[in-house]
Design a protein around this motif. Structure first.
Motif, PDB file in Angstrom:
ATOM      1  N   ASN A 168       0.811  -1.216   0.000  1.00 44.89           N
ATOM      2  CA  ASN A 168       0.000   0.000   0.000  1.00 44.89           C
ATOM      3  C   ASN A 168       0.849   1.273   0.000  1.00 44.89           C
ATOM      4  N   ARG A 169       1.960   1.249  -0.714  1.00 46.92           N
ATOM      5  CA  ARG A 169       2.806   2.432  -0.802  1.00 46.92           C
ATOM      6  C   ARG A 169       2.598   3.157  -2.138  1.00 46.92           C
ATOM      7  N   ASP A 170       2.734   4.479  -2.125  1.00 47.07           N
ATOM      8  CA  ASP A 170       2.656   5.292  -3.335  1.00 47.07           C
ATOM      9  C   ASP A 170       4.078   5.550  -3.821  1.00 47.07           C
ATOM     10  N   THR A 171       4.645   4.542  -4.445  1.00 46.58           N
ATOM     11  CA  THR A 171       6.066   4.584  -4.797  1.00 46.58           C
ATOM     12  C   THR A 171       6.352   5.558  -5.929  1.00 46.58           C
ATOM     13  N   GLY A 172       5.438   5.719  -6.860  1.00 48.77           N
ATOM     14  CA  GLY A 172       5.654   6.678  -7.935  1.00 48.77           C
ATOM     15  C   GLY A 172       5.842   8.087  -7.406  1.00 48.77           C
ATOM     16  N   ALA A 173       4.991   8.478  -6.466  1.00 51.32           N
ATOM     17  CA  ALA A 173       5.106   9.801  -5.864  1.00 51.32           C
ATOM     18  C   ALA A 173       6.400   9.927  -5.071  1.00 51.32           C
ATOM     19  N   ALA A 174       6.812   8.841  -4.415  1.00 46.78           N
ATOM     20  CA  ALA A 174       8.055   8.879  -3.637  1.00 46.78           C
ATOM     21  C   ALA A 174       9.264   9.086  -4.550  1.00 46.78           C
ATOM     22  N   ILE A 175       9.275   8.450  -5.708  1.00 51.57           N
ATOM     23  CA  ILE A 175      10.383   8.608  -6.656  1.00 51.57           C
ATOM     24  C   ILE A 175      10.445  10.051  -7.151  1.00 51.57           C
ATOM     25  N   ALA A 176       9.296  10.579  -7.542  1.00 57.35           N
ATOM     26  CA  ALA A 176       9.261  11.973  -8.007  1.00 57.35           C
ATOM     27  C   ALA A 176       9.659  12.924  -6.885  1.00 57.35           C
ATOM     28  N   GLY A 177       9.229  12.632  -5.673  1.00 56.46           N
ATOM     29  CA  GLY A 177       9.537  13.492  -4.540  1.00 56.46           C
ATOM     30  C   GLY A 177      10.998  13.460  -4.139  1.00 56.46           C
ATOM     31  N   ALA A 178      11.725  12.432  -4.593  1.00 55.59           N
ATOM     32  CA  ALA A 178      13.147  12.321  -4.265  1.00 55.59           C
ATOM     33  C   ALA A 178      14.028  13.082  -5.248  1.00 55.59           C
ATOM     34  N   GLY A 179      13.406  13.804  -6.175  1.00 55.63           N
ATOM     35  CA  GLY A 179      14.176  14.627  -7.097  1.00 55.63           C
ATOM     36  C   GLY A 179      14.403  14.020  -8.461  1.00 55.63           C
ATOM     37  N   PHE A 180      13.827  12.862  -8.722  1.00 58.17           N
ATOM     38  CA  PHE A 180      13.957  12.233 -10.031  1.00 58.17           C
ATOM     39  C   PHE A 180      12.929  12.808 -11.005  1.00 58.17           C
ATOM     40  N   THR A 181      13.286  12.826 -12.271  1.00 54.92           N
ATOM     41  CA  THR A 181      12.346  13.154 -13.337  1.00 54.92           C
ATOM     42  C   THR A 181      11.844  11.860 -13.948  1.00 54.92           C
ATOM     43  N   LEU A 182      10.544  11.674 -13.951  1.00 56.74           N
ATOM     44  CA  LEU A 182       9.975  10.451 -14.512  1.00 56.74           C
ATOM     45  C   LEU A 182       9.981  10.550 -16.038  1.00 56.74           C
ATOM     46  N   GLU A 183      10.970   9.915 -16.631  1.00 57.82           N
ATOM     47  CA  GLU A 183      11.112   9.915 -18.091  1.00 57.82           C
ATOM     48  C   GLU A 183      10.061   9.022 -18.736  1.00 57.82           C
ATOM     49  N   ARG A 184       9.731   7.972 -18.016  1.00 54.85           N
ATOM     50  CA  ARG A 184       8.726   7.022 -18.494  1.00 54.85           C
ATOM     51  C   ARG A 184       8.014   6.463 -17.274  1.00 54.85           C
ATOM     52  N   PHE A 185       6.686   6.422 -17.337  1.00 56.40           N
ATOM     53  CA  PHE A 185       5.914   5.921 -16.208  1.00 56.40           C
ATOM     54  C   PHE A 185       4.666   5.228 -16.724  1.00 56.40           C
ATOM     55  N   ARG A 186       4.392   4.050 -16.194  1.00 56.08           N
ATOM     56  CA  ARG A 186       3.227   3.279 -16.618  1.00 56.08           C
ATOM     57  C   ARG A 186       2.634   2.572 -15.409  1.00 56.08           C
ATOM     58  N   ARG A 187       1.316   2.581 -15.358  1.00 56.62           N
ATOM     59  CA  ARG A 187       0.608   1.829 -14.332  1.00 56.62           C
ATOM     60  C   ARG A 187      -0.116   0.677 -15.011  1.00 56.62           C
ATOM     61  N   GLY A 188      -0.141  -0.473 -14.371  1.00 56.51           N
ATOM     62  CA  GLY A 188      -0.811  -1.638 -14.946  1.00 56.51           C
ATOM     63  C   GLY A 188      -1.173  -2.624 -13.862  1.00 56.51           C
ATOM     64  N   GLY A 189      -1.433  -3.871 -14.278  1.00 57.46           N
ATOM     65  CA  GLY A 189      -1.768  -4.893 -13.302  1.00 57.46           C
ATOM     66  C   GLY A 189      -2.943  -4.506 -12.442  1.00 57.46           C
ATOM     67  N   LYS A 190      -4.012  -3.975 -13.099  1.00 60.54           N
ATOM     68  CA  LYS A 190      -5.209  -3.529 -12.367  1.00 60.54           C
ATOM     69  C   LYS A 190      -4.884  -2.433 -11.363  1.00 60.54           C
ATOM     70  N   GLY A 191      -3.829  -1.692 -11.625  1.00 63.78           N
ATOM     71  CA  GLY A 191      -3.441  -0.607 -10.736  1.00 63.78           C
ATOM     72  C   GLY A 191      -2.434  -0.985  -9.676  1.00 63.78           C
ATOM     73  N   PHE A 192      -2.093  -2.270  -9.592  1.00 64.68           N
ATOM     74  CA  PHE A 192      -1.203  -2.737  -8.536  1.00 64.68           C
ATOM     75  C   PHE A 192       0.272  -2.633  -8.904  1.00 64.68           C
ATOM     76  N   LEU A 193       0.580  -2.380 -10.165  1.00 63.05           N
ATOM     77  CA  LEU A 193       1.968  -2.326 -10.614  1.00 63.05           C
ATOM     78  C   LEU A 193       2.267  -0.984 -11.261  1.00 63.05           C
ATOM     79  N   ILE A 194       3.477  -0.501 -11.044  1.00 67.20           N
ATOM     80  CA  ILE A 194       3.992   0.609 -11.818  1.00 67.20           C
ATOM     81  C   ILE A 194       5.368   0.201 -12.347  1.00 67.20           C
ATOM     82  N   ASP A 195       5.763   0.782 -13.455  1.00 65.51           N
ATOM     83  CA  ASP A 195       7.123   0.585 -13.932  1.00 65.51           C
ATOM     84  C   ASP A 195       7.536   1.811 -14.708  1.00 65.51           C
ATOM     85  N   GLY A 196       8.838   1.925 -14.936  1.00 61.71           N
ATOM     86  CA  GLY A 196       9.302   3.050 -15.717  1.00 61.71           C
ATOM     87  C   GLY A 196      10.783   3.316 -15.525  1.00 61.71           C
ATOM     88  N   ILE A 197      11.157   4.504 -15.983  1.00 63.75           N
ATOM     89  CA  ILE A 197      12.546   4.961 -15.899  1.00 63.75           C
ATOM     90  C   ILE A 197      12.534   6.384 -15.346  1.00 63.75           C
TER      91      ILE A 197
END
Length: 201
Positions: A168-197
């Motif tokens: 139950n973590r919002d990892t995408g927001a945590a990555i962006a909040g750590a100063g990274f630029t989301l070059e690629r971001f995708r949500r899938g797996g019925k919303g349970f998965l994210i992936d990207g660069i």
């Protein structure tokens, strides 16, 4: 990884079959140069690295499993991997034993759900990455919509079973909040998965 690797493989098999393997095949080859994989687990990503584009590969986990050691040995002995070195080391994601600016890419797969503090782990990833370096990630997260309340209620039992994982973590927001630029971001797996660069600017 602190729980038995056979249990991990058994628990993850349905997700691997439905989605994870395809995501690994697509994303892991994007990690090139000097690469660090945090939480390498049983070594499931090793089959998907583009060995011809790897200069060095460091594989870490809290405890190095026998499966990881075996797969790393096979990868090392492959003809395509002879140009790259492979290093295995027990390490905590929140306190990495590497100098700053050491890697061109860091890979996490189902790791940021289990670290004690995402901010600390992401700060360490940013520290060891070179400027312009890439964080390649595949993570399971808290899904959007009404089901998130169910996930929140199930998380204590899941965490107790795995001894480290949170669903139950919002990892995408945590990555962006750590100063990274989301070059690629995708949500899938019925919303349970994210992936990207994500890239360090």
């Amino acid at each position: 990884m602190t729980y038995p690797h056979k249990l991990f493989d058994l628990l993850m098999y349905p997700l691997e079959a439905v989605s994870l393997t395809a995501r690994r095949r697509e994303l892991i080859p994007q990690a090139t140069g000097d690469v660090l994989e945090i939480g390498a687990g049983t070594g499931a990503n090793l089959a998907h690295y583009d060995a011809d584009r790897i200069r060095s590969l460091a594989l870490t986990d809290l405890t190095l499993s026998g499966a990881l050691r075996e797969r790393a040995a096979l990868w090392r002995s492959g003809a395509a991997a002879t140009n790259g070195s492979v290093r295995l080391q027990e390490a905590d994601a929140c306190s990495l034993p590497f100098r700053g600016d050491s890697f061109d890419a860091v890979v996490t797969t189902l790791v940021l759900c289990s670290v004690p503090d995402q901010r600390d782990a992401l700060a360490e990833i940013a520290r060891v990455l070179r400027r312009g370096g890439r964080l390649v990630f595949i993570e399971h997260v808290r899904p959007p919509g009404p089901v998130r309340r169910l996930v929140d209620s199930l998380n204590p039992a899941w965490h107790a079973l795995t001894r480290e994982c949170n669903i139950n973590r919002d990892t995408g927001a945590a990555i962006a909040g750590a100063g990274f630029t989301l070059e690629r971001f995708r949500r899938g797996g019925k919303g349970f998965l994210i992936d990207g660069i994500a890239v360090l600017p």
